[in-house]
Design a protein around this motif. Structure first.
Motif, PDB file in Angstrom:
ATOM      1  N   GLY A   1       0.818  -1.202   0.000  1.00 53.05           N
ATOM      2  CA  GLY A   1       0.000   0.000   0.000  1.00 53.05           C
ATOM      3  C   GLY A   1       0.855   1.255   0.000  1.00 53.05           C
ATOM      4  O   GLY A   1       2.077   1.199   0.120  1.00 53.05           O
TER       5      GLY A   1
ATOM      6  N   LEU B   1      -0.689   0.467  -8.287  1.00 54.41           N
ATOM      7  CA  LEU B   1      -0.064  -0.181  -7.141  1.00 54.41           C
ATOM      8  C   LEU B   1      -0.311  -1.671  -7.259  1.00 54.41           C
ATOM      9  O   LEU B   1      -1.325  -2.092  -7.838  1.00 54.41           O
ATOM     10  CB  LEU B   1      -0.656   0.303  -5.818  1.00 54.41           C
ATOM     11  CG  LEU B   1      -0.225   1.648  -5.228  1.00 54.41           C
ATOM     12  CD1 LEU B   1      -1.052   1.939  -3.970  1.00 54.41           C
ATOM     13  CD2 LEU B   1       1.253   1.676  -4.914  1.00 54.41           C
TER      14      LEU B   1
ATOM     15  N   LEU C   1      -0.644  -4.818  -4.579  1.00 57.38           N
ATOM     16  CA  LEU C   1      -0.686  -5.313  -3.210  1.00 57.38           C
ATOM     17  C   LEU C   1      -0.310  -6.793  -3.183  1.00 57.38           C
ATOM     18  O   LEU C   1      -0.622  -7.530  -4.126  1.00 57.38           O
ATOM     19  CB  LEU C   1      -2.078  -5.131  -2.617  1.00 57.38           C
ATOM     20  CG  LEU C   1      -2.657  -3.717  -2.643  1.00 57.38           C
ATOM     21  CD1 LEU C   1      -4.024  -3.713  -1.937  1.00 57.38           C
ATOM     22  CD2 LEU C   1      -1.722  -2.717  -2.011  1.00 57.38           C
TER      23      LEU C   1
ATOM     24  N   ARG D   1     -11.854  -4.118   1.107  1.00 55.92           N
ATOM     25  CA  ARG D   1     -11.411  -2.783   1.488  1.00 55.92           C
ATOM     26  C   ARG D   1     -12.478  -2.110   2.349  1.00 55.92           C
ATOM     27  O   ARG D   1     -13.656  -2.428   2.253  1.00 55.92           O
ATOM     28  CB  ARG D   1     -11.100  -1.922   0.270  1.00 55.92           C
ATOM     29  CG  ARG D   1     -12.291  -1.581  -0.606  1.00 55.92           C
ATOM     30  CD  ARG D   1     -11.830  -0.872  -1.879  1.00 55.92           C
ATOM     31  NE  ARG D   1     -12.950  -0.532  -2.737  1.00 55.92           N
ATOM     32  CZ  ARG D   1     -12.813  -0.049  -3.983  1.00 55.92           C
ATOM     33  NH1 ARG D   1     -11.590   0.158  -4.485  1.00 55.92           N
ATOM     34  NH2 ARG D   1     -13.881   0.239  -4.706  1.00 55.92           N
TER      35      ARG D   1
ATOM     36  N   THR E   1      -9.493   4.838  -2.316  1.00 57.53           N
ATOM     37  CA  THR E   1      -8.811   5.051  -1.043  1.00 57.53           C
ATOM     38  C   THR E   1      -9.492   4.272   0.071  1.00 57.53           C
ATOM     39  O   THR E   1     -10.701   4.394   0.287  1.00 57.53           O
ATOM     40  CB  THR E   1      -8.800   6.552  -0.691  1.00 57.53           C
ATOM     41  OG1 THR E   1      -8.032   7.256  -1.664  1.00 57.53           O
ATOM     42  CG2 THR E   1      -8.202   6.785   0.691  1.00 57.53           C
TER      43      THR E   1
ATOM     44  N   TYR F   1      -6.947  -1.881   2.718  1.00 62.30           N
ATOM     45  CA  TYR F   1      -7.170  -3.113   1.968  1.00 62.30           C
ATOM     46  C   TYR F   1      -6.734  -4.305   2.806  1.00 62.30           C
ATOM     47  O   TYR F   1      -5.628  -4.319   3.348  1.00 62.30           O
ATOM     48  CB  TYR F   1      -6.401  -3.084   0.652  1.00 62.30           C
ATOM     49  CG  TYR F   1      -7.071  -2.216  -0.398  1.00 62.30           C
ATOM     50  CD1 TYR F   1      -7.088  -0.833  -0.262  1.00 62.30           C
ATOM     51  CD2 TYR F   1      -7.708  -2.780  -1.507  1.00 62.30           C
ATOM     52  CE1 TYR F   1      -7.723  -0.029  -1.206  1.00 62.30           C
ATOM     53  CE2 TYR F   1      -8.333  -1.991  -2.456  1.00 62.30           C
ATOM     54  CZ  TYR F   1      -8.338  -0.621  -2.294  1.00 62.30           C
ATOM     55  OH  TYR F   1      -8.968   0.173  -3.229  1.00 62.30           O
TER      56      TYR F   1
ATOM     57  N   THR G   1      -3.556  -2.962   4.741  1.00 65.95           N
ATOM     58  CA  THR G   1      -2.566  -2.015   4.247  1.00 65.95           C
ATOM     59  C   THR G   1      -3.311  -0.817   3.643  1.00 65.95           C
ATOM     60  O   THR G   1      -4.303  -0.997   2.939  1.00 65.95           O
ATOM     61  CB  THR G   1      -1.624  -2.662   3.217  1.00 65.95           C
ATOM     62  OG1 THR G   1      -0.590  -1.748   2.851  1.00 65.95           O
ATOM     63  CG2 THR G   1      -2.357  -3.109   1.956  1.00 65.95           C
TER      64      THR G   1
ATOM     65  N   VAL H   1      -4.218   2.231   1.317  1.00 67.99           N
ATOM     66  CA  VAL H   1      -4.041   2.763  -0.033  1.00 67.99           C
ATOM     67  C   VAL H   1      -4.710   4.129  -0.076  1.00 67.99           C
ATOM     68  O   VAL H   1      -5.896   4.249   0.238  1.00 67.99           O
ATOM     69  CB  VAL H   1      -4.669   1.830  -1.085  1.00 67.99           C
ATOM     70  CG1 VAL H   1      -4.650   2.496  -2.463  1.00 67.99           C
ATOM     71  CG2 VAL H   1      -3.926   0.499  -1.122  1.00 67.99           C
TER      72      VAL H   1
END
Length: 132
Positions: free
Chosen positions: A9, A18, A20, A38, A91, A94, A126, A128
């Motif tokens: 993240g 990104l 993960l 998430r 956003t 996660y 994590t 994000v």
């Protein structure tokens, strides 16, 4: 004892990417369905994408279809979530989750785990953040 550790993240600009990772240990990884979920502030946890253990069939929430890709590497006991064209609404924290019992329908993994957190085992999450 099921252990799941998420990583990858961070802060990314809109339109960025990104990947993960969810590293698993303590169980027979290739017989577990794995999902990415998430939770944004003030919102319920939602299933983003899930993958089965039987045939690696996948499910994606409509909000991420065409932008996110889930995959698993059974040799490394790791599941990945590649995220492209990220948006501010992505956003969230996660989480990955694992469930044994040879779940054959990936959507079921996502749906049930979203509604009943006790259904699966979870990592710590994590963050994000998608922002300019």
């Amino acid at each position: 004892q099921v252990q799941l550790v998420e990583s990858g993240g961070g802060l990314v600009q809109p339109g960025g990417s990104l990947t993960l990772s969810c590293a698993a240990s303590g169980f027979t990884f290739d017989s577990y369905a794995i999902g990415w979920f998430r939770q944004a502030p003030g919102k319920e946890r939602e299933g983003v994408s899930c993958i089965t253990s039987i045939d690696d069939s996948t499910y994606y929430d409509d909000s991420v279809k065409g932008r996110f890709t889930i995959s698993r590497d059974n040799a490394k006991n790791t599941v990945y979530l590649q995220m492209h064209d990220l948006k501010a609404e992505d956003t969230a924290v996660y989480y990955c989750a694992a469930k044994g019992g040879h779940i054959t329908i990936a959507q079921a993994m996502c749906a049930i785990s979203s509604q009943d957190p006790g259904f699966a085992s979870w990592g710590q999450g994590t963050q994000v953040t998608v922002s300019s």
